[in-house]
Design a protein around this motif. Structure first.
Motif, mmCIF file in Angstrom:
data_model
loop_
_atom_site.group_PDB
_atom_site.id
_atom_site.type_symbol
_atom_site.label_atom_id
_atom_site.label_comp_id
_atom_site.label_asym_id
_atom_site.label_seq_id
_atom_site.Cartn_x
_atom_site.Cartn_y
_atom_site.Cartn_z
ATOM 1 N N GLY B 197 0.827 -1.208 0.000
ATOM 2 C CA GLY B 197 0.000 0.000 0.000
ATOM 3 C C GLY B 197 0.862 1.260 0.000
ATOM 4 N N PHE B 198 0.209 2.410 0.008
ATOM 5 C CA PHE B 198 0.945 3.669 -0.047
ATOM 6 C C PHE B 198 1.818 3.911 1.192
ATOM 7 N N PRO B 199 1.401 3.435 2.405
ATOM 8 C CA PRO B 199 2.285 3.623 3.574
ATOM 9 C C PRO B 199 3.683 3.052 3.354
ATOM 10 N N ALA B 200 3.794 1.961 2.573
ATOM 11 C CA ALA B 200 5.122 1.390 2.316
ATOM 12 C C ALA B 200 5.971 2.375 1.517
ATOM 13 N N MET B 201 5.323 3.076 0.589
ATOM 14 C CA MET B 201 6.041 4.084 -0.212
ATOM 15 C C MET B 201 6.499 5.240 0.673
ATOM 16 N N ILE B 202 5.610 5.629 1.608
ATOM 17 C CA ILE B 202 5.959 6.718 2.535
ATOM 18 C C ILE B 202 7.180 6.311 3.362
ATOM 19 N N LEU B 203 7.205 5.037 3.760
ATOM 20 C CA LEU B 203 8.354 4.537 4.544
ATOM 21 C C LEU B 203 9.645 4.667 3.730
ATOM 22 N N PHE B 204 9.596 4.322 2.447
ATOM 23 C CA PHE B 204 10.796 4.436 1.607
ATOM 24 C C PHE B 204 11.275 5.889 1.524
ATOM 25 N N VAL B 205 10.311 6.795 1.313
ATOM 26 C CA VAL B 205 10.670 8.221 1.209
ATOM 27 C C VAL B 205 11.309 8.667 2.519
ATOM 28 N N MET B 206 10.711 8.222 3.631
ATOM 29 C CA MET B 206 11.216 8.610 4.945
ATOM 30 C C MET B 206 12.637 8.088 5.168
ATOM 31 N N ILE B 207 12.865 6.857 4.757
ATOM 32 C CA ILE B 207 14.208 6.273 4.928
ATOM 33 C C ILE B 207 15.226 7.086 4.139
ATOM 34 N N VAL B 208 14.904 7.423 2.890
ATOM 35 C CA VAL B 208 15.860 8.148 2.038
ATOM 36 C C VAL B 208 16.084 9.567 2.565
ATOM 37 N N ARG B 247 2.860 4.140 15.768
ATOM 38 C CA ARG B 247 3.894 3.982 14.747
ATOM 39 C C ARG B 247 3.896 5.190 13.800
ATOM 40 N N LEU B 248 2.689 5.614 13.394
ATOM 41 C CA LEU B 248 2.585 6.771 12.492
ATOM 42 C C LEU B 248 3.125 8.039 13.154
ATOM 43 N N MET B 249 2.781 8.213 14.446
ATOM 44 C CA MET B 249 3.270 9.396 15.164
ATOM 45 C C MET B 249 4.781 9.380 15.266
ATOM 46 N N LEU B 250 5.328 8.200 15.543
ATOM 47 C CA LEU B 250 6.775 8.046 15.677
ATOM 48 C C LEU B 250 7.467 8.397 14.360
ATOM 49 N N PHE B 251 6.914 7.873 13.262
ATOM 50 C CA PHE B 251 7.504 8.151 11.949
ATOM 51 C C PHE B 251 7.383 9.640 11.604
ATOM 52 N N GLY B 252 6.260 10.230 11.997
ATOM 53 C CA GLY B 252 6.066 11.664 11.748
ATOM 54 C C GLY B 252 7.133 12.478 12.466
#
Lengths: 244, 273
Positions: B197-208, B247-252
């Motif tokens: 899903g799109f959250p996986a894409m957000i994770l990739f962007v966040m990692i980079v 998890r979302l808050m942490l990533f934010g």
């Protein structure tokens, strides 16, 4: 045979025609100045010659070969080098990498002619007087140093025809002198250049011929001494003959 | 195991500065073409892998072509659309993909049946991929990609062929996704669309972004840290319905800190006199 032959070149964006039926030849070893007021189409002409813009009509021949539809990288590999108005230096790379990236992009034949690339990198930085900064990021250089690095890199990469867009813009008189020496050295080695400049004495010093552009058309073409005296040039640059 | 796909994505998005958000489109095509062929149609793994390889390269060529045709923002939106189209196909083509049920019983290769052996295989493949990416990054290809990212016209006027370099970057990103998605499903024995899903894409962007766009070691470190946080939170004593939002808050917060830390490059201070 001329090294560059431009015939009936026109370019427009929408209804606005920026270049109108431009034709001229450049012989090998010549340095030609391209002058004209802002908006006259000088940089657009360079963009068409280096393949970034496609003309609506006309042709460009390099050593007799039609390159009108060739992509920019192909033209570079065929021997056209360009120095841009804004500094074409990759700030995040070291000075060595800035030169290396240019050398690696040459065709196999061109690379073969240059020999050991590490030596060419060294020679290029020596030419620019920047050897001591070889490992530094290019973003740390001053504007003048960036210009010297860019020009040395372009000159050292085995090109035959150089398009220099305002090489002295924004640099000190001392750097202007160094740049003038670089272009003179280029001329002595039999290379060809088209130079856009607003500095008329500079043009007079380094150029064999001058082409004057105004609203996309060639209005004058001749030796620098003749062109500089002409009333048309005074009118184009100053709006009226300053002697009247 | 997501490292190959993240490093591939970093090459296009981080180093190439191409607004590409379609990495999960590669992942979906890779995972489903290989494992549907192998599990649902009993096709030998080698042929399934060849099919996956062919299809991800086709998607890479499509995305590269779109990137040459569209402005950066238009391409960004189009790449998201392509991802969502593939996801919709996977969710709705139930006769082939089993929709949201996913594909269970994904087998491991005979030699690597045990978890230890399979983990070792994955680690080896990932190490090979990291070495390959480092070699690309530090060589001519990496320099060409950086040059195009910084000054596309200047780079091309030196002789760098933009279309060739960017197409290769997209293909490598697609191969990264293929590598990750050939390795991961046999590890967990299931292929489910929830992972694409799109959250996986957000994770990739966040990692980079947090690892430093274009920086290989930074992105590797960020992948380990963020994956550790993402998975580690499962073991915190929280009600199950709280884990997702926490998890979302942490990533934010991590994304905010990463952007704040890099604010000078992302939002350079305006010089005033």
């Amino acid at each position: 045979m001329p090294i560059l032959s431009v015939s009936g070149l026109s370019f427009s964006i929408g209804d606005h025609q920026i270049l109108k039926n431009i034709s001229f030849d450049v012989d090998e070893g010549e340095v030609i100045g391209l002058i004209g007021p802002n908006g006259s189409g000088k940089t657009t002409l360079f963009n068409v010659l280096s393949g970034f813009l496609k003309p609506i009509s006309g042709t460009v021949h390099l050593r007799g070969k039609d390159i009108t539809r060739a992509i920019p990288s192909k033209r570079a590999q065929m021997g056209i080098g360009r120095v841009f108005q804004n500094f074409g230096i990759f700030r995040e790379m070291t000075l060595e990498e800035n030169v290396l990236v240019a050398l690696e992009s040459l065709s196999k034949d061109q690379r073969g002619e240059l020999g050991d690339l590490k030596e060419v990198v060294k020679g290029t930085l020596e030419m620019a007087g920047l050897t001591q900064f070889a490992k530094q990021k290019a973003g740390s250089l001053s504007g003048g140093q960036m210009r010297l690095l860019e020009m040395s890199r372009t000159f050292k990469t085995g090109k035959d025809l150089f398009l220099l867009d305002e090489p002295t813009a924004g640099v000190s008189p001392k750097m202007t002198h160094q740049i003038s020496d670089l272009i003179t050295g280029l001329k002595k080695s039999g290379k060809t250049a088209l130079v856009i400049e607003h500095d008329l004495p500079f043009i007079g010093k380094i150029c064999d011929k001058v082409i004057v552009l105004d609203v996309g058309e060639i209005v004058l073409h001749g030796k620098p001494s003749e062109v500089q005296k002409s009333k048309e040039l005074q009118e184009i640059y100053f709006g009226a003959d300053p002697t009247t | 195991m997501i490292l190959p796909t993240v490093l591939g994505f970093n090459l296009v998005f981080g180093k190439g500065k191409i607004l590409h958000f379609g990495q999960e489109a590669f992942a979906i095509v890779a995972a489903y073409s290989v494992w549907v062929a192998v599990v649902r149609y009993q096709i030998p793994f080698g042929i399934g892998l060849g099919l996956g390889l062919g299809l991800v390269v086709l998607v890479a060529l499509l995305l590269a072509w779109l990137s040459f045709r569209l402005e950066a923002d238009g391409f960004g939106v189009m790449s998201i659309a392509l991802h969502l189209v593939f996801l919709a196909v996977v969710l709705n083509w139930q006769s082939v993909t089993r929709g949201s049920l996913g594909i269970p019983k994904i087998p491991r290769w005979e030699l690597f049946q045990s978890l230890e052996a399979y983990t070792l295989l994955c680690i080896l493949v990932v190490i090979v991929w990291v070495v390959f990416i480092l070699w690309l990054d530090r060589g001519k290809f990496g320099r060409n990609l950086s040059a195009l990212a910084e000054h596309p016209w200047h780079a091309q006027s030196l002789g760098i062929n933009r279309k060739r370099i960017h197409t290769i970057a997209f293909i490598i990103a697609a191969l990264g996704a293929l590598t990750s998605n050939v390795l991961l499903p046999p590890y967990i024995h299931i292929l489910t669309p929830n992972d694409y899903g799109f959250p996986a894409m957000i994770l990739f962007v966040m990692i980079v972004v947090s690892g430093g766009p274009g920086r290989v070691w930074g992105v590797i470190a960020a992948t380990f840290i963020l994956m550790f946080l993402k998975e580690g939170i499962r073991f915190v004593a929280l009600p199950p319905d709280m884990i997702g939002p926490v998890r979302l808050m942490l990533f934010g917060i991590i994304l905010f800190v990463a952007v704040w830390w890099r604010r000078d490059s992302i939002f350079p201070q305006e010089r005033k006199i």
